[in-house]
Design an enzyme around this catalytic site. Structure first.
Site, PDB file in Angstrom:
ATOM      1  N   VAL A  45      12.927  73.465  43.982  1.00 30.27           N
ATOM      2  CA  VAL A  45      12.750  74.224  45.225  1.00 30.27           C
ATOM      3  C   VAL A  45      11.838  73.484  46.199  1.00 30.27           C
ATOM      4  CG1 VAL A  45      11.694  76.318  46.185  1.00 30.27           C
ATOM      5  CG2 VAL A  45      13.263  76.484  44.269  1.00 30.27           C
ATOM      6  N   GLU A 181      12.845  82.416  47.886  1.00 25.08           N
ATOM      7  CA  GLU A 181      13.901  81.424  48.074  1.00 25.08           C
ATOM      8  C   GLU A 181      15.141  81.838  47.285  1.00 25.08           C
ATOM      9  OE1 GLU A 181      14.150  78.763  50.179  1.00 25.08           O
ATOM     10  OE2 GLU A 181      16.170  79.021  49.405  1.00 25.08           O
ATOM     11  N   PHE A 182      16.318  81.717  47.916  1.00 28.78           N
ATOM     12  CA  PHE A 182      17.562  82.143  47.264  1.00 28.78           C
ATOM     13  C   PHE A 182      18.520  80.981  47.030  1.00 28.78           C
ATOM     14  CE2 PHE A 182      15.804  85.822  49.420  1.00 28.78           C
ATOM     15  CZ  PHE A 182      15.939  86.840  48.492  1.00 28.78           C
ATOM     16  N   LYS A 234      13.909  89.554  45.628  1.00 27.97           N
ATOM     17  CA  LYS A 234      14.272  88.296  44.949  1.00 27.97           C
ATOM     18  C   LYS A 234      14.668  88.577  43.492  1.00 27.97           C
ATOM     19  CE  LYS A 234      14.788  84.186  43.587  1.00 27.97           C
ATOM     20  NZ  LYS A 234      16.002  83.458  43.874  1.00 27.97           N
ATOM     21  N   GLY A 283      32.561  83.705  30.037  1.00 30.97           N
ATOM     22  CA  GLY A 283      32.331  82.424  29.364  1.00 30.97           C
ATOM     23  C   GLY A 283      31.016  82.439  28.612  1.00 30.97           C
ATOM     24  N   CYS A 290      16.012  80.192  36.241  1.00 32.60           N
ATOM     25  CA  CYS A 290      15.697  81.417  36.993  1.00 32.60           C
ATOM     26  C   CYS A 290      16.223  82.711  36.376  1.00 32.60           C
ATOM     27  CB  CYS A 290      16.206  81.272  38.418  1.00 32.60           C
ATOM     28  SG  CYS A 290      15.273  80.047  39.340  1.00 32.60           S
ATOM     29  N   LYS A 293      14.452  83.892  33.009  1.00 27.28           N
ATOM     30  CA  LYS A 293      13.031  84.253  33.147  1.00 27.28           C
ATOM     31  C   LYS A 293      12.850  85.408  34.132  1.00 27.28           C
ATOM     32  CE  LYS A 293      11.258  81.249  36.831  1.00 27.28           C
ATOM     33  NZ  LYS A 293      11.087  82.257  37.865  1.00 27.28           N
ATOM     34  N   ARG A 357      17.277  73.480  31.776  1.00 18.35           N
ATOM     35  CA  ARG A 357      16.455  74.627  31.385  1.00 18.35           C
ATOM     36  C   ARG A 357      17.359  75.840  31.138  1.00 18.35           C
ATOM     37  NH1 ARG A 357      12.038  74.432  36.187  1.00 18.35           N
ATOM     38  NH2 ARG A 357      13.941  73.982  37.370  1.00 18.35           N
TER      39      ARG A 357
HETATM   40  N1  NAD Z   1      15.235  76.292  40.745  1.00 16.20           N
HETATM   41  C1  NAD Z   1      15.829  77.189  41.508  1.00 16.20           C
HETATM   42  O1  NAD Z   1      17.046  77.174  41.688  1.00 16.20           O
HETATM   43  C2  NAD Z   1      15.006  78.261  42.181  1.00 16.20           C
HETATM   44  C3  NAD Z   1      15.596  79.056  43.173  1.00 16.20           C
HETATM   45  C4  NAD Z   1      14.821  80.027  43.799  1.00 16.20           C
HETATM   46  C5  NAD Z   1      13.498  80.217  43.430  1.00 16.20           C
HETATM   47  N2  NAD Z   1      12.956  79.438  42.437  1.00 16.20           N
HETATM   48  C6  NAD Z   1      11.536  79.632  42.102  1.00 16.20           C
HETATM   49  O2  NAD Z   1      10.790  78.561  42.690  1.00 16.20           O
HETATM   50  C7  NAD Z   1       9.672  78.226  41.842  1.00 16.20           C
HETATM   51  C8  NAD Z   1       9.720  76.742  41.514  1.00 16.20           C
HETATM   52  O3  NAD Z   1      10.901  76.498  40.756  1.00 16.20           O
HETATM   53  P1  NAD Z   1      11.452  75.015  40.519  1.00 16.20           P
HETATM   54  O4  NAD Z   1      12.752  75.157  39.836  1.00 16.20           O
HETATM   55  O5  NAD Z   1      11.371  74.254  41.780  1.00 16.20           O
HETATM   56  O6  NAD Z   1      10.346  74.434  39.503  1.00 16.20           O
HETATM   57  P2  NAD Z   1      10.151  72.918  39.069  1.00 16.20           P
HETATM   58  O7  NAD Z   1       9.536  72.970  37.726  1.00 16.20           O
HETATM   59  O8  NAD Z   1      11.404  72.158  39.288  1.00 16.20           O
HETATM   60  O9  NAD Z   1       9.094  72.343  40.121  1.00 16.20           O
HETATM   61  C9  NAD Z   1       7.771  72.764  40.206  1.00 16.20           C
HETATM   62  C10 NAD Z   1       6.894  71.579  40.596  1.00 16.20           C
HETATM   63  O10 NAD Z   1       5.578  72.042  40.890  1.00 16.20           O
HETATM   64  C11 NAD Z   1       4.656  71.072  40.402  1.00 16.20           C
HETATM   65  N3  NAD Z   1       3.337  71.705  40.308  1.00 16.20           N
HETATM   66  C12 NAD Z   1       2.896  72.601  39.400  1.00 16.20           C
HETATM   67  N4  NAD Z   1       1.625  72.971  39.695  1.00 16.20           N
HETATM   68  C13 NAD Z   1       1.258  72.280  40.807  1.00 16.20           C
HETATM   69  C14 NAD Z   1       0.073  72.223  41.582  1.00 16.20           C
HETATM   70  N5  NAD Z   1      -1.008  72.951  41.299  1.00 16.20           N
HETATM   71  N6  NAD Z   1       0.039  71.389  42.639  1.00 16.20           N
HETATM   72  C15 NAD Z   1       1.118  70.628  42.952  1.00 16.20           C
HETATM   73  N7  NAD Z   1       2.280  70.648  42.260  1.00 16.20           N
HETATM   74  C16 NAD Z   1       2.341  71.468  41.195  1.00 16.20           C
HETATM   75  C17 NAD Z   1       5.262  70.641  39.088  1.00 16.20           C
HETATM   76  O11 NAD Z   1       4.711  69.415  38.635  1.00 16.20           O
HETATM   77  C18 NAD Z   1       6.737  70.540  39.472  1.00 16.20           C
HETATM   78  O12 NAD Z   1       7.065  69.271  39.968  1.00 16.20           O
HETATM   79  C19 NAD Z   1       9.761  79.139  40.629  1.00 16.20           C
HETATM   80  O13 NAD Z   1       8.964  80.277  40.857  1.00 16.20           O
HETATM   81  C20 NAD Z   1      11.233  79.556  40.619  1.00 16.20           C
HETATM   82  O14 NAD Z   1      11.435  80.806  40.012  1.00 16.20           O
HETATM   83  C21 NAD Z   1      13.674  78.463  41.821  1.00 16.20           C
END
Ligand code: NAD
Length: 486
Positions: A45, A181-182, A234, A283, A290, A293, A357
């Site tokens: 994200v 974020e969606f 969300k 399937g 996401c 969790k 994941r």
């Molecule tokens: N992945 C998706 O499709 C998606 C969609 C919508 C919302 N979200 C939400 O967005 C959030 C992030 O998800 P993601 O998939 O991007 O996670 P991710 O694990 O891919 O990325 C998170 C990043 O944050 C970094 N980080 C952690 N603590 C930090 C800090 N104190 N300072 C700087 N960097 C730091 C980590 O090293 C990592 O690179 C979650 O809450 C998730 O639920 C994810």
């Protein structure tokens, strides 16, 4: 290769992917007002958010604490696979609108910070917001007065309110806004730059206006609400999408019992405008970082408020059952074979990402390994991530090498290249003939004609499905003990 219904769907997918293909000209959506922004976290994200905000014309500092990830980004290497992202990052780094740092001291000129750090499941299923709190603590030390903290991480209802009330946050004059974020991995750039809506949960008109101006050049409705409603919306969206898939998977077992075709059922139901066609495919079920969790976190948060959530619990359990059902189909098919080998095609939780994941492929691989099965796996982008999680799987550089000498095949991720395999060649190269189509995308009739034992998730025998004999005839799916919902 694909049967008619499938071919149509595949065509739709191809058209959809053409439509969602990065279209550079349409990304010329420059904001008139340039803001000095930061994004904390350079993951699926955060990195997309940072690159897209820079693309809108803002000046963006992306803060990442993982040294390996930061070094890669500074050297122009992508730490994740997301179509179109490498180009967007490189272009905006070159033109100076996007920079990376590991140091929060570099935010003194920043007016708004997006938080995009992980909120994983804690042991009890609740969302662990410690990364968010840690990020806020670091921000506060270097924030200038009036800094806006914009929550993009998915956080339990009340988290933004709680952060806004922290003495250090109040003292620093920081305001907190929820901006869930969606985006979907695989089409993240398109989703970010052409969203269905931008949700802003703020407690003051000034903060609301500031966030709305950051997005002003996007053609999307702005939905202005309070922070709690934004946070709950969300979770509700993800839980509803997950529930639709689990619901169809439940129906798929009924379809198998009565010899109906789940694909036709889904098509008919999806033509109802009140329902719509998305997220009705049966399937192996949902995975990723996401849905699992977020369903658990919503269940856990609801329990804390004394609310019952039987639908969420069932959606989660049905999803676990699908993986168990697939593993059992394979184990039954391998009965009596010495040193059985299964080839798993696809490790990512969905196509067009390298993210493993919560991937069904890996849960099933672990279950097979536990039963003495040799598991080979192929994925175009996710092999390294897969072997980090399940070291015992035999990673193969291409699908044919995974299939050579295998007794059974599990199609776990519907990458397009698997639909185009030369099945005559596959038949010659495999030792056994079992094909478990975990995404209902293959042509079961054709595979059956070629001599494969084709097993799907709710397709009838006349469409090639051969798992009728393994269906649970007592009218209920098997109960799996020990899911984290119990
Ligand atoms: N992945 C998706 O499709 C998606 C969609 C919508 C919302 N979200 C939400 O967005 C959030 C992030 O998800 P993601 O998939 O991007 O996670 P991710 O694990 O891919 O990325 C998170 C990043 O944050 C970094 N980080 C952690 N603590 C930090 C800090 N104190 N300072 C700087 N960097 C730091 C980590 O090293 C990592 O690179 C979650 O809450 C998730 O639920 C994810």
């Amino acid at each position: 290769m694909l049967e008619r219904g499938c071919a149509e769907r595949s065509e739709q997918r191809r058209t959809a992917s053409v439509e969602t293909e990065p279209r550079r000209p349409s990304w010329n959506i420059r904001s008139e007002e340039v803001a000095q922004l930061a994004v904390v976290g350079a993951g699926y994200v955060g990195l997309v958010t940072a690159a897209c905000l820079a693309e809108l014309g803002h000046r963006v500092t992306c803060i990442e604490i993982d040294a390996g990830r930061l070094t890669a980004l500074e050297a122009g290497r992508m730490p994740i696979h997301e179509p179109g992202l490498a180009e967007l990052v490189s272009e905006n780094s070159r033109n100076g609108r996007l920079r990376f740092t590991g140091n929060f001291a570099n935010i003194s000129d920043i007016t708004s910070v997006f938080i995009a750090v992980p909120t994983p499941s804690a042991e009890d299923g609740a969302a662990d917001v410690s990364f968010v709190r840690e990020a806020v603590e670091l921000l506060v030390q270097h924030a200038r007065p009036g800094l806006l903290v914009i929550m993009k991480s998915t956080v339990p209802v009340g988290t933004s309110d709680a952060i806004a009330k922290l003495p250090a946050v109040l003292d620093a004059g920081i305001e907190v806004v929820s901006n869930p974020e969606f985006l979907r991995q695989g089409t993240a750039l398109q989703d970010f730059l052409h969203p269905d809506r931008v949700v802003i949960g703020a407690e003051s008109a000034e903060a609301m206006g500031r966030v709305a101006r950051i997005y002003a050049s996007l053609e999307a409705p702005i939905v202005a609400v309070d922070r709690r409603s934004a946070e709950l919306a969300k979770y509700t969206a993800n839980a509803l999408l997950a529930t639709r898939i689990s619901f169809m998977n439940e129906i798929s077992h009924i379809a198998m019992a009565v010899n109906a075709d789940i694909d036709d059922v889904a098509r008919i139901v999806g033509m109802d405008r009140r329902i719509g066609p998305a997220f009705l495919r049966s399937g192996l079920g949902w995975g990723g970082s996401c849905f699992p969790k977020d369903v658990l976190a919503l269940t856990s948060a609801a329990a804390r408020y004394g609310c019952e959530t039987p639908i969420l619990r069932a959606a989660y359990e049905i999803n676990q059952l699908q993986r168990e059902y697939a593993a059992q189909l394979l184990i039954d098919a391998l009965h009596g074979i010495d040193d059985p080998i299964v080839a798993v095609l696809g490790a990512a939780f969905k196509p067009n990402t390298d993210d493993v994941r919560g991937s069904p492929a890996l849960t099933i691989a672990k279950r097979l390994l536990g039963n003495g099965v040799t598991v080979r796996i192929h994925d175009p982008f996710a092999l390294a991530n897969a072997s980090d999680i399940v070291a015992e799987i035999d990673c193969r550089p291409d699908a044919y090498s995974a299939l050579e000498g295998a007794d059974a095949l599990l199609l776990a991720t519907e990458w397009e290249e698997y639909e185009r395999l030369d099945w005559t060649l596959v038949r010659e190269t495999m030792r056994g003939k079992t094909v478990v189509d975990g995404r209902n995308v293959l042509n079961g009739v054709h595979l059956t004609e070629l001599g494969f034992h084709y097993k799907s998730f709710g397709r009838p025998a006349h469409n090639g499905n051969g798992n009728g004999t393994h269906h649970h005839t007592n009218g209920s799916a098997p109960h799996i003990a020990g899911t984290s919902m119990e």
